[in-house]
Design a protein around this motif. Structure first.
Motif, short mmCIF file in Angstrom:
data_model
loop_
_atom_site.label_atom_id
_atom_site.label_comp_id
_atom_site.label_asym_id
_atom_site.label_seq_id
_atom_site.Cartn_x
_atom_site.Cartn_y
_atom_site.Cartn_z
N LYS B 107 2.42 -8.59 0.05
CA LYS B 107 3.09 -7.65 -0.87
C LYS B 107 2.17 -7.32 -2.04
O LYS B 107 2.11 -6.15 -2.48
CB LYS B 107 4.39 -8.28 -1.37
CG LYS B 107 5.36 -7.29 -1.97
CD LYS B 107 5.97 -6.40 -0.92
CE LYS B 107 6.59 -5.17 -1.54
NZ LYS B 107 6.74 -4.06 -0.60
N LEU B 108 1.45 -8.32 -2.54
CA LEU B 108 0.53 -8.07 -3.64
C LEU B 108 -0.62 -7.15 -3.20
O LEU B 108 -1.07 -6.30 -3.96
CB LEU B 108 -0.02 -9.40 -4.19
CG LEU B 108 0.97 -10.23 -5.00
CD1 LEU B 108 0.35 -11.56 -5.41
CD2 LEU B 108 1.47 -9.48 -6.24
N GLU B 110 -0.35 -4.86 -0.90
CA GLU B 110 0.25 -3.51 -0.83
C GLU B 110 0.39 -2.91 -2.22
O GLU B 110 0.05 -1.73 -2.43
CB GLU B 110 1.62 -3.59 -0.15
CG GLU B 110 2.24 -2.20 0.06
CD GLU B 110 3.62 -2.28 0.67
OE1 GLU B 110 3.79 -1.81 1.80
OE2 GLU B 110 4.55 -2.81 0.00
N TYR B 111 0.88 -3.70 -3.16
CA TYR B 111 1.03 -3.21 -4.54
C TYR B 111 -0.33 -2.78 -5.11
O TYR B 111 -0.45 -1.74 -5.74
CB TYR B 111 1.64 -4.30 -5.43
CG TYR B 111 3.15 -4.47 -5.28
CD1 TYR B 111 3.96 -3.45 -4.80
CD2 TYR B 111 3.78 -5.66 -5.64
CE1 TYR B 111 5.33 -3.60 -4.67
CE2 TYR B 111 5.15 -5.84 -5.52
CZ TYR B 111 5.93 -4.80 -5.04
OH TYR B 111 7.29 -4.95 -4.92
N LEU B 114 -1.49 0.50 -3.46
CA LEU B 114 -0.76 1.67 -3.96
C LEU B 114 -1.16 1.99 -5.40
O LEU B 114 -1.37 3.16 -5.75
CB LEU B 114 0.75 1.43 -3.87
CG LEU B 114 1.34 1.39 -2.46
CD1 LEU B 114 2.81 0.98 -2.50
CD2 LEU B 114 1.19 2.73 -1.76
N ALA B 115 -1.29 0.96 -6.21
CA ALA B 115 -1.66 1.18 -7.61
C ALA B 115 -3.08 1.78 -7.68
O ALA B 115 -3.35 2.67 -8.50
CB ALA B 115 -1.60 -0.13 -8.38
N GLY B 120 1.73 4.77 -8.85
CA GLY B 120 2.38 3.81 -9.73
C GLY B 120 3.86 4.12 -9.93
O GLY B 120 4.41 5.02 -9.29
N TYR B 130 10.79 2.97 -5.31
CA TYR B 130 10.10 1.99 -4.47
C TYR B 130 9.73 0.75 -5.30
O TYR B 130 10.00 -0.39 -4.90
CB TYR B 130 8.84 2.62 -3.85
CG TYR B 130 7.86 1.59 -3.33
CD1 TYR B 130 8.01 1.05 -2.06
CD2 TYR B 130 6.81 1.11 -4.14
CE1 TYR B 130 7.12 0.08 -1.59
CE2 TYR B 130 5.93 0.16 -3.68
CZ TYR B 130 6.09 -0.36 -2.41
OH TYR B 130 5.23 -1.34 -1.97
N TRP B 131 9.11 1.00 -6.47
CA TRP B 131 8.67 -0.13 -7.30
C TRP B 131 9.85 -0.92 -7.84
O TRP B 131 9.82 -2.15 -7.88
CB TRP B 131 7.78 0.37 -8.45
CG TRP B 131 6.39 0.72 -8.02
CD1 TRP B 131 5.92 1.95 -7.70
CD2 TRP B 131 5.28 -0.18 -7.86
NE1 TRP B 131 4.60 1.89 -7.33
CE2 TRP B 131 4.16 0.60 -7.43
CE3 TRP B 131 5.09 -1.55 -8.03
CZ2 TRP B 131 2.91 0.06 -7.17
CZ3 TRP B 131 3.83 -2.10 -7.77
CH2 TRP B 131 2.76 -1.30 -7.35
N THR B 134 11.67 -2.73 -4.55
CA THR B 134 10.87 -3.81 -3.94
C THR B 134 10.42 -4.83 -5.00
O THR B 134 10.31 -6.02 -4.70
CB THR B 134 9.64 -3.27 -3.18
OG1 THR B 134 8.76 -2.65 -4.11
CG2 THR B 134 10.05 -2.29 -2.10
N GLY B 135 10.19 -4.36 -6.22
CA GLY B 135 9.79 -5.27 -7.30
C GLY B 135 10.91 -6.23 -7.65
O GLY B 135 10.68 -7.44 -7.85
N PHE B 138 11.04 -8.65 -4.93
CA PHE B 138 9.87 -9.55 -5.03
C PHE B 138 10.12 -10.67 -6.05
O PHE B 138 9.75 -11.83 -5.81
CB PHE B 138 8.65 -8.71 -5.43
CG PHE B 138 7.35 -9.47 -5.42
CD1 PHE B 138 6.77 -9.87 -4.23
CD2 PHE B 138 6.71 -9.80 -6.61
CE1 PHE B 138 5.56 -10.57 -4.23
CE2 PHE B 138 5.52 -10.49 -6.62
CZ PHE B 138 4.94 -10.88 -5.42
#
Lengths: 86, 193
Positions: B107-108, B110-111, B114-115, B120, B130-131, B134-135, B138
């Motif tokens: 997941k990190l 993927e983050y 994307l970032a 963002g 999404y953030w 999923t955040g 997470f």
């Protein structure tokens, strides 16, 4: 069948349904029927988790119904918005 | 308040009743977020289609499998403790933790990906949701991992008895709730594009 074997069978089914979700999603353009199929697989997974992992299969009916109603409501809600957009 | 003696003609509810109420509250919050995502997708289908195209469904599948495997090990751990095999339970909880670590690493990645591409929190509505969605999930995974580690240590010290492991059951129930939410997030966020 021992509890461990039942849990293993449940995990195997969850893995199969997860792989099936991705395969089904790539089967063609998203139609409400395809979305319904994908969400039905998700519903099956939620049912397995609630009934087997969370041990609600033989648990109090009220709590089982309450917990299982959540994925059903979510599925219907998501499916409703997809169908409305077509 | 333990429900180990609470019977309704069927088996007793595992874990603590307070945990079940907590799970319901959590599901209600996630439910609102999931429906908000779905309704916004209905209002802005093209934006969501483009946003979802950036995501990799095979990554979503890998995340799903790591969480489901972790849940499987956690469920096995409860079975082991009920059979009086506390050490086996501790090992299985550590296996659950290890599998959850796989989720966190993926997941990190993927983050970060994307970032790095500029997708963002404020990129567009899809990525905002999404953030947030999923955040929020997470953060629950991270809390669940702390609980798994704490329960593994208690198992190692034989703090749970076969007929007095309500705390363990409650902690594992929380972990299954995290799984339950993800199995609906996965198709919604990654697949239904």
């Amino acid at each position: 069948m021992s509890a461990s074997k039942v849990l293993f069978g449940c995990w195997l089914a969850l893995v199969t349904l997860s792989v099936g979700t991705v395969l089904l999603a790539h089967a063609g353009p998203l139609t409400p029927w395809l979305a319904a199929g994908v969400l039905a697989l998700a519903l099956g997974k939620a049912w397995l988790i609630a009934d087997r992992f969370m041990e609600l299969r033989h648990g109090p009916r009220f709590w089982r119904g309450l917990l299982l109603s959540w994925p059903v409501i979510m599925t219907l809600g998501v499916l409703g918005t997809i169908a409305a957009g077509r | 308040m333990s429900t180990s003696v609470e019977r309704t003609g069927t088996r007793a509810l595992p874990g603590d009743l307070a945990m079940w109420f907590f799970i319901l509250a959590e599901l209600a919050v996630f439910g609102i977020l999931i429906l908000a995502f779905a309704v916004t997708q209905w209002l802005q289908p093209e934006l969501f289609r483009a946003g979802r195209a950036v995501l990799d469904s095979s990554m979503g599948l890998a995340l799903t499998l790591s969480l489901l495997t972790s849940g499987f090990f956690a469920a096995l751990a409860v079975e082991q403790v009920r059979r009086g095999r506390a050490q086996g339970g501790a090992i299985l909880l550590l296996a659950a933790l290890l599998s959850a670590c796989g989720y966190v690493v993926l997941k990190l990645q993927e983050y970060a990906h994307l970032a790095g591409l500029g997708y963002g929190l404020e990129h567009d509505t899809f990525f905002t949701l999404y953030w947030i969605l999923t955040g929020f999930h997470f953060l629950h995974v991270l809390l669940g991992m702390v609980i798994l580690a704490w329960m593994a240590e208690r198992c190692r010290r034989r703090a749970y008895e076969p007929h007095a492991c309500s705390g363990l059951e409650s902690g594992v129930l929380y972990w299954h709730m995290v799984d339950l939410v993800w199995v609906l997030l996965f198709p919604l966020v990654y697949v239904l594009g």
